[in-house]
Enzyme design. Structure first.
Site, short mmCIF file in Angstrom:
data_model
loop_
_atom_site.label_atom_id
_atom_site.label_comp_id
_atom_site.label_asym_id
_atom_site.label_seq_id
_atom_site.Cartn_x
_atom_site.Cartn_y
_atom_site.Cartn_z
N HIS A 146 24.90 -47.79 -11.95
CA HIS A 146 23.73 -47.12 -12.49
C HIS A 146 22.98 -48.02 -13.48
O HIS A 146 21.78 -47.84 -13.73
CB HIS A 146 24.13 -45.81 -13.18
CG HIS A 146 22.99 -44.90 -13.46
ND1 HIS A 146 22.53 -43.97 -12.55
CD2 HIS A 146 22.19 -44.76 -14.56
CE1 HIS A 146 21.51 -43.30 -13.06
NE2 HIS A 146 21.28 -43.76 -14.28
N HIS A 151 11.51 -40.67 -11.48
CA HIS A 151 11.73 -39.67 -12.52
C HIS A 151 10.69 -38.57 -12.38
O HIS A 151 9.60 -38.78 -11.84
CB HIS A 151 11.63 -40.31 -13.91
CG HIS A 151 12.83 -41.11 -14.27
ND1 HIS A 151 12.84 -42.04 -15.29
CD2 HIS A 151 14.08 -41.14 -13.74
CE1 HIS A 151 14.03 -42.59 -15.38
NE2 HIS A 151 14.80 -42.06 -14.45
N TYR A 191 0.87 -31.47 -8.08
CA TYR A 191 0.56 -32.22 -6.86
C TYR A 191 1.72 -33.15 -6.50
O TYR A 191 1.53 -34.26 -6.04
CB TYR A 191 -0.73 -33.02 -7.05
CG TYR A 191 -1.92 -32.16 -7.36
CD1 TYR A 191 -2.64 -31.53 -6.34
CD2 TYR A 191 -2.33 -31.96 -8.67
CE1 TYR A 191 -3.73 -30.72 -6.63
CE2 TYR A 191 -3.41 -31.14 -8.97
CZ TYR A 191 -4.11 -30.53 -7.95
OH TYR A 191 -5.17 -29.74 -8.23
N ARG A 245 19.51 -49.63 -12.89
CA ARG A 245 18.29 -48.88 -13.17
C ARG A 245 17.82 -49.12 -14.61
O ARG A 245 16.63 -49.35 -14.86
CB ARG A 245 18.53 -47.38 -12.93
CG ARG A 245 18.72 -47.05 -11.46
CD ARG A 245 19.16 -45.62 -11.24
NE ARG A 245 18.20 -44.61 -11.69
CZ ARG A 245 17.10 -44.29 -11.05
NH1 ARG A 245 16.77 -44.90 -9.92
NH2 ARG A 245 16.30 -43.34 -11.52
N ARG A 304 19.29 -44.77 -7.25
CA ARG A 304 20.55 -44.15 -7.63
C ARG A 304 21.64 -44.58 -6.65
O ARG A 304 21.37 -44.78 -5.46
CB ARG A 304 20.41 -42.63 -7.68
CG ARG A 304 19.42 -42.17 -8.74
CD ARG A 304 19.26 -40.66 -8.77
NE ARG A 304 18.33 -40.26 -9.82
CZ ARG A 304 17.01 -40.16 -9.68
NH1 ARG A 304 16.46 -40.39 -8.49
NH2 ARG A 304 16.25 -39.82 -10.69
N LYS A 320 14.40 -36.05 -7.74
CA LYS A 320 14.69 -34.84 -8.50
C LYS A 320 13.58 -33.81 -8.31
O LYS A 320 13.45 -32.90 -9.10
CB LYS A 320 14.85 -35.14 -9.99
CG LYS A 320 16.08 -35.97 -10.34
CD LYS A 320 16.28 -35.99 -11.84
CE LYS A 320 17.55 -36.74 -12.19
NZ LYS A 320 17.78 -36.76 -13.64
#
Length: 420
Positions: free
Chosen positions: A343, A369, A379, A346, A242, A280
């Protein structure tokens, strides 16, 4: 009923000991040795003599003190203790102050210890401009969904649909924090789903055709701007992180000998009221570095390696490169915003790696992601290491593929070359 006059209250002088000036009805002005003057009411409740403080003179005038005396007498006539009622009112006022939207939002802000200063500034600005003027003094337990919607529609009315949605998300976080701390029963923002107009999905333009990608790589090499921006531009397609993660990269995150970049979880951002980290998911993210990426960084290191940021701002070493630096560089080499964006690197990598035959799990993991599988997400602390050998091989193959495209070779990707 005779009583005090304003002149008498004003001229009452301090003596060696405190004394009282009666106004009748149990009310009197007590004059203290230090000159302070207090209105008090003597009354009986439950067979006991009690005292009620009515205020300090002259802040509370004689007329105001008499009004408070009459209110206390009404309470007594209804079988209520004025002192107990006053304590309850003070407690409610204190609770209201700590339960107000402003108090809860201020406290919620102090808990966001992983935000960057710029993110905190944006959130505080939205609170101050769009929410606090209408909700700040309201108790969290009293705010209703229609009231909250009316506030959000003020933002919508100026055409800021995305800001309205971000404000709604922020309110939801604040309400959930209030629920967790016992100051609200539920998230009132949850009832507003669908109440705001949908935002237009942003399309990040990207080049996904191999021939056009080769032309882009050649154009990047032809960039004649500053060397730091050139390095950021050259590194962008090789790591496809990013834009904020690239701009904010610190030299302490890189191990060039082992050819790996570890983006720490602490580098967070907020988008639409949601927490966004390198993954994220509030865990680190490993970016295997190809030989080409390491070469770019080693070239840049003598210039910026003595500072904190790999790509410092032209305004000084204390801040990272501007968020528009790479975007402007793309415009400079001839690519409009409808053709390619920062961007977009990506999307370019995601699409072309898929066409090269790499498994989606490797691509998604390298894009950092979220893990859709709930069992694997449990996990998530191990996700940053997942498929690392396979991803390392993929990243090197990707860099070599881009080099081949840049050289103008006709490269036909072979499907099924991903690691199992």
């Amino acid at each position: 009923m005779s009583g005090l006059s304003d002149i008498q209250a004003k001229k009452a002088k301090a003596l060696e000991k405190s004394y009282k000036l009666s106004d009748g009805g149990g009310m009197y002005l007590e004059v203290m040795p230090n000159g302070s003057k207090y209105w008090r009411l003597k009354y009986r409740f439950g067979g006991k003599e009690k005292r009620l403080a009515l205020g300090v003179y002259p802040v509370v005038s004689l007329a105001q003190a008499r009004e408070r005396r009459e209110n206390a007498r009404k309470l007594l006539s209804n079988g209520l203790d004025p002192s107990a009622v006053k304590q309850e009112q003070q407690l409610q006022a204190m609770q209201s102050a700590t339960n107000s939207f402003k108090a809860v939002s201020d406290e919620w802000l102090t808990k966001q210890t992983m935000w960057t200063p710029s993110n905190r500034e944006k959130v505080e600005s939205m609170l101050k401009r769009d929410l606090l003027p209408w909700l700040g003094n309201r108790s969290m337990s009293e705010i209703t969904p229609p009231e909250l919607l009316a506030v959000l529609r003020r933002i919508e009315a100026r055409g800021a649909i995305e800001s309205a949605h971000r404000a709604k998300g922020m309110c939801g976080q604040i309400f959930r924090y209030a629920v967790a701390t016992g100051r609200a029963e539920r998230d009132q923002a949850a009832d507003l789903r669908g109440a705001l107009p949908a935002t237009k999905s942003k399309h990040h333009s990207a080049i996904t055709d191999p021939k056009k990608a080769g032309a882009l790589m050649r154009a990047i090499d032809g960039f004649t701007g500053g060397f730091i921006v050139l390095c950021a531009l050259r590194l962008s397609p090789l790591v496809f992180v990013r834009s904020g993660e690239l701009r904010g990269a610190g030299w302490d995150e890189f191990n060039l000998d082992d050819a790996v970049w570890t983006i720490p979880a602490e580098r967070v951002d907020t988008v639409g009221g949601e927490r966004v980290t390198a993954m994220k998911m509030a865990v680190p993210h490993l970016v295997p570095l190809s030989r080409q990426a390491v070469h770019i960084l080693r070239e840049l290191q003598p210039l910026t390696g003595g500072g904190r940021f790999v790509f410092p701002s032209a305004r000084g070493q204390g801040r990272p490169m501007s968020e528009n630096a790479v975007r402007v560089a793309l415009r400079t080499i001839g690519y409009t915003n409808d053709e390619m964006t920062p961007h977009g690197f990506r999307a370019m990598a995601s699409t072309m790696l898929d066409n090269m035959g790499y498994e989606s799990k490797l691509i998604e993991r390298q894009l950092a992601h979220d893990e859709p599988n709930a069992v694997k997400a449990a996990y998530k602390r191990e996700l940053w290491r997942m498929y690392l050998p396979e991803r390392t091989a993929m990243m090197q193959a990707w860099a070599d593929y881009l080099d081949a495209l840049k050289a103008g070779a006709k490269v036909i990707p072979l499907r099924g070359n991903s690691a199992a």
